[in-house]
Design an enzyme around this catalytic site. Structure first.
Site, short mmCIF file in Angstrom:
data_model
loop_
_atom_site.label_atom_id
_atom_site.label_comp_id
_atom_site.label_asym_id
_atom_site.label_seq_id
_atom_site.Cartn_x
_atom_site.Cartn_y
_atom_site.Cartn_z
N PHE A 99 0.83 -1.20 0.00
CA PHE A 99 0.00 0.00 0.00
C PHE A 99 0.87 1.25 0.00
CE2 PHE A 99 -2.22 -3.28 2.39
CZ PHE A 99 -3.54 -3.22 1.92
N ASP A 100 0.45 2.25 -0.77
CA ASP A 100 0.97 3.59 -0.57
C ASP A 100 0.38 4.14 0.72
OD1 ASP A 100 2.16 6.09 -1.05
OD2 ASP A 100 0.40 6.80 -2.13
N GLY A 101 0.96 5.21 1.23
CA GLY A 101 0.48 5.78 2.49
C GLY A 101 -0.55 6.88 2.31
#
Length: 301
Positions: free
Chosen positions: A161-163
């Site tokens: 996941f990106d943040g």
């Protein structure tokens, strides 16, 4: 008592997310619905090739391997019901136990996410994904050109996941877009002890960790997660503290300071990666199945 999916991890996805129907979709674009339906009917007994989300779905269903029904995968598609026959036959040929599907013949299907209680929606249709996100469901548009390696890490389900604007809100990203990197770093240093608000994919990460805990040692597959973000020190601290505040443990964290994410994802080898920025998705798609999360300030332009 009636049948319910309340205690399941429910994943809904379109036909094109699960199977490679790109050739059929080109025919639809060129010649319309009737030609598309005829071709799908002609190929009814020809199993479709794996699509972008196929490895993810296969491994999620492996959490049902001991006979306990923990994961439900539902086809939610703009296809017509006749084309739906090929989807189910292709799933059976691939060893995927799918029982439920909604086929809307061109109408937006995302409305059915609510009665399903879905924790994830994957589709190649950007409009449906955007509507699902606006309705509060974790959703991503699959990059149909993504590299797919169905046999990597057979004992692990790997998701990255990106943040900002994915796991977290776009609060910090808005500071960066408005005032630049120095302001962003100062903002995150100042607010390091204050957890970031939740982003659209926090519910999915929570549900995945709940799934892993429920399966425990009962099935021979494990969840491995990664945070892959353009943040760098000192902005890393707030991201880590936020996950700690949520009671969520991730396995790997990559603070890349703007480096291209693709090479790092190639090493991690996720079954799926979620990011809100098209440029990162384009890089990631060269390494792994990728979905664009059209949320946050970068998608308002």
């Amino acid at each position: 008592m009636g049948v319910t999916l309340d205690d399941k991890l429910v994943v809904a996805l379109s036909s094109r997310a699960l199977f490679d129907f790109e050739e059929e979709n080109r025919l639809f674009d060129e010649q319309g619905d009737a030609a598309y339906t005829r071709l799908q009917l002609q190929r009814l007994d020809q199993p479709a090739r794996a699509g972008v989300a196929f490895p993810l779905v296969r491994k999620l269903l492996a959490f049902n391997g001991d006979g306990q029904h923990r994961v439900e995968v539902v086809i939610l598609s703009r296809n017509d019901p006749v084309s739906g026959l090929r989807v189910f036959r292709s799933a059976k040929a691939a060893g995927l136990q799918l029982e439920r599907g909604v086929f809307t013949r061109g109408q937006p299907p995302w409305h059915y996410l609510k009665p399903l209680g879905a924790q994830l929606f994957l589709s190649a249709h950007a409009e449906d994904v955007g509507a699902a996100l606006n309705a509060g469901f974790p959703a991503a548009r699959v990059f149909s050109s993504s590299v797919v390696e169905a046999d990597r890490h057979p004992g692990e389900l790997r998701i990255a996941f990106d943040g900002d604007a994915v796991l977290f809100s776009d609060e910090a990203e808005r500071v960066f877009q408005a005032n630049g990197l120095d302001a962003f770093q100062n903002h995150e240093r100042t607010h390091a002890a204050r957890p970031l608000p939740a982003g659209p994919f926090k519910p999915l990460l929570v549900a995945l960790q709940r799934l892993q805990a429920a399966a425990a040692e009962a099935v021979p597959i494990r969840l491995r997660t990664a945070l892959v973000t353009a943040r760098s020190a000192p902005a890393h601290e707030r991201a880590i503290r936020t996950l700690m505040d949520w009671g969520i443990a991730i396995d790997e964290a990559m603070f890349l300071g703007g480096l291209s994410k693709g090479p790092f994802l190639r090493e991690f080898g996720p079954d799926f990666f979620f990011d809100d920025q098209i440029t990162h998705c384009e890089s990631a798609a060269l390494a792994a199945p990728t979905g664009h999360v059209a949320a946050g300030v970068t998608n308002l332009r």
